[in-house]
Scaffold this motif. Structure first.
Motif, short mmCIF file in Angstrom:
data_model
loop_
_atom_site.label_atom_id
_atom_site.label_comp_id
_atom_site.label_asym_id
_atom_site.label_seq_id
_atom_site.Cartn_x
_atom_site.Cartn_y
_atom_site.Cartn_z
N ILE A 187 0.87 -1.17 0.00
CA ILE A 187 0.00 0.00 0.00
C ILE A 187 0.91 1.23 0.00
O ILE A 187 1.71 1.40 0.93
CB ILE A 187 -0.93 0.02 1.23
CG1 ILE A 187 -1.78 -1.25 1.27
CG2 ILE A 187 -1.81 1.26 1.23
CD1 ILE A 187 -2.57 -1.41 2.53
N PRO A 188 0.80 2.07 -1.03
CA PRO A 188 1.67 3.25 -1.09
C PRO A 188 1.47 4.19 0.10
O PRO A 188 0.38 4.27 0.66
CB PRO A 188 1.25 3.95 -2.39
CG PRO A 188 0.51 2.92 -3.17
CD PRO A 188 -0.10 1.98 -2.17
N ARG A 189 2.54 4.88 0.45
CA ARG A 189 2.54 5.95 1.46
C ARG A 189 2.14 5.47 2.85
O ARG A 189 1.53 6.21 3.62
CB ARG A 189 1.66 7.10 1.01
CG ARG A 189 2.13 7.68 -0.33
CD ARG A 189 1.29 8.81 -0.78
NE ARG A 189 1.46 9.89 0.19
CZ ARG A 189 0.92 11.08 0.08
NH1 ARG A 189 0.19 11.35 -0.97
NH2 ARG A 189 1.10 12.00 0.99
N THR A 190 2.50 4.24 3.17
CA THR A 190 2.26 3.75 4.53
C THR A 190 3.61 3.68 5.25
O THR A 190 4.66 3.63 4.61
CB THR A 190 1.61 2.34 4.52
OG1 THR A 190 2.44 1.45 3.77
CG2 THR A 190 0.22 2.38 3.94
N PRO A 191 3.59 3.67 6.57
CA PRO A 191 4.86 3.55 7.31
C PRO A 191 5.58 2.25 6.94
O PRO A 191 4.94 1.28 6.52
CB PRO A 191 4.40 3.53 8.77
CG PRO A 191 3.04 4.12 8.77
CD PRO A 191 2.44 3.80 7.44
N LYS A 229 3.64 -3.69 5.83
CA LYS A 229 4.14 -4.29 4.59
C LYS A 229 3.07 -4.35 3.52
O LYS A 229 3.38 -4.48 2.35
CB LYS A 229 4.70 -5.69 4.87
CG LYS A 229 5.98 -5.65 5.65
CD LYS A 229 7.02 -4.84 4.89
CE LYS A 229 8.32 -4.70 5.60
NZ LYS A 229 9.22 -3.76 4.97
N GLY A 230 1.80 -4.29 3.91
CA GLY A 230 0.72 -4.31 2.93
C GLY A 230 -0.45 -5.13 3.43
O GLY A 230 -0.66 -5.28 4.63
N ILE A 231 -1.20 -5.66 2.45
CA ILE A 231 -2.37 -6.47 2.77
C ILE A 231 -2.28 -7.78 1.97
O ILE A 231 -1.58 -7.86 0.97
CB ILE A 231 -3.68 -5.74 2.44
CG1 ILE A 231 -3.70 -5.29 0.98
CG2 ILE A 231 -3.91 -4.57 3.39
CD1 ILE A 231 -5.00 -4.66 0.52
N MET A 232 -3.01 -8.76 2.46
CA MET A 232 -3.09 -10.03 1.73
C MET A 232 -4.47 -10.62 1.92
O MET A 232 -5.19 -10.28 2.87
CB MET A 232 -2.01 -11.01 2.19
CG MET A 232 -2.15 -11.47 3.62
SD MET A 232 -0.79 -12.50 4.18
CE MET A 232 -1.11 -13.99 3.31
#
Length: 161
Positions: free
Chosen positions: A36-40, A44-47
């Motif tokens: 996910i762009p612009r996250t700390p 790492k993201g989502i799944m």
């Protein structure tokens, strides 16, 4: 103290850590993660985990521990009650075992480590190898994480951004 606790023993950056087994929904092999762009950096993201969107955090990043670059990493998926009702998984370097630890082998003193450490550390678990003598040999130490507190801080930080 005369009872036992049940923990999951896992590895980050070559060191052993633990969390309470009742906080863990499941342990899965590493799967593709959608960034996910612009996250700390610790997000790492989502799944997609069996039809549920699950946020994946890097426990290495949250704790400022170097990541292991080789081998198969694992994801510890937490029960939603631990993560304020959200589906959250944490990437770890490896998962070793589920252990029953006598409460007498847990040092709950967190003095002398600084406030940042006490924000996420419940205690230190002493692992002993039975030697048959009067005293068993101390073989290793495991840092027992306070996942609820660590995730409360994570959600508070996320709400501010």
């Amino acid at each position: 103290m005369d009872g036992y606790i049940e923990i999951v023993d896992f590895e980050l950056g070559g060191e052993h850590y633990a969390l309470d087994i009742h906080l863990v929904r499941e342990i899965v092999e590493m799967k593709p993660i959608t960034e996910i762009p612009r996250t700390p950096p610790y997000i790492k993201g989502i799944m997609n985990l069996r039809g549920e969107i699950t946020t994946i955090l890097s426990l290495n990043e949250l704790l400022s521990v170097p990541e292991k670059m080789d081998g198969d990493r694992k994801i510890i998926v937490l029960v939603p009650e631990t993560s304020q009702g959200s589906n959250v998984g944490m990437i770890v370097d490896d998962v070793h075992s589920v252990m029953h630890v006598p409460e007498s082998d847990i040092d709950l003193s967190r003095e002398g480590y600084g406030d940042e450490v006490t924000d996420y550390l419940r205690g230190i678990i002493k692992i002993r190898r039975e030697g048959g003598g009067e005293e068993d040999e101390l073989t290793s130490l495991i840092l027992w994480l306070d996942m609820k507190r660590l995730l409360e801080n994570f959600f508070a930080d996320a709400a501010r951004t």
